[in-house]
Motif scaffolding. Structure first.
Motif: not given
Length: 120
Positions: A82-83, A86-87, A89-90, A93
């Motif tokens: 998940p981390a 998330d990274r 996805s940033q 985008k």
């Protein structure tokens, strides 16, 4: 929307183990008729997940399904993946990242275990 699949494995110092994951990704592409399937690794193999997503995003892929090639939900899938997602996805985008559950709990696993037990 163009979709790709990433088979996400732990990775190994033994390159033949990493190559086996790449082979599974290739077989998944052929068997499922999927146009884009990549292997990616948490560690000890290339590309890592960020690299695989960057490659696919660069090819215009806007949705990526990440299939963990792990048997159970352990610390790597509960915390690390998940981390990482998330990274990523940033950074990307415009790319939708979807993660499936691990292999544990899928009914086909019992069939595999039965076949292995009978073949021994």
């Amino acid at each position: 929307m163009s979709t790709a699949i990433v088979v996400f494995a732990h990775g190994s110092r033994i390159e033949s183990a990493n190559q086996a994951v790449r082979a599974v990704a290739g077989e998944l592409a052929r068997a499922g008729g999927f146009e884009r399937v990549e292997a990616a690794f948490l560690e000890l193999g290339q590309p890592d997940l960020e690299g695989a997503v960057a490659l696919l995003a660069g090819q215009g892929i806007r949705r990526i399904v990440i299939i963990p090639y792990f048997l159970t939900l352990g610390i790597h899938l509960e915390r690390d993946l998940p981390a990482i997602v998330d990274r990523i996805s940033q950074i990307h985008k415009s790319v939708e990242l979807v993660t499936t559950p691990p292999l544990d709990g899928h009914p086909a696993l019992l069939q595999i275990l039965l076949e292995r037990a009978k073949d021994s």
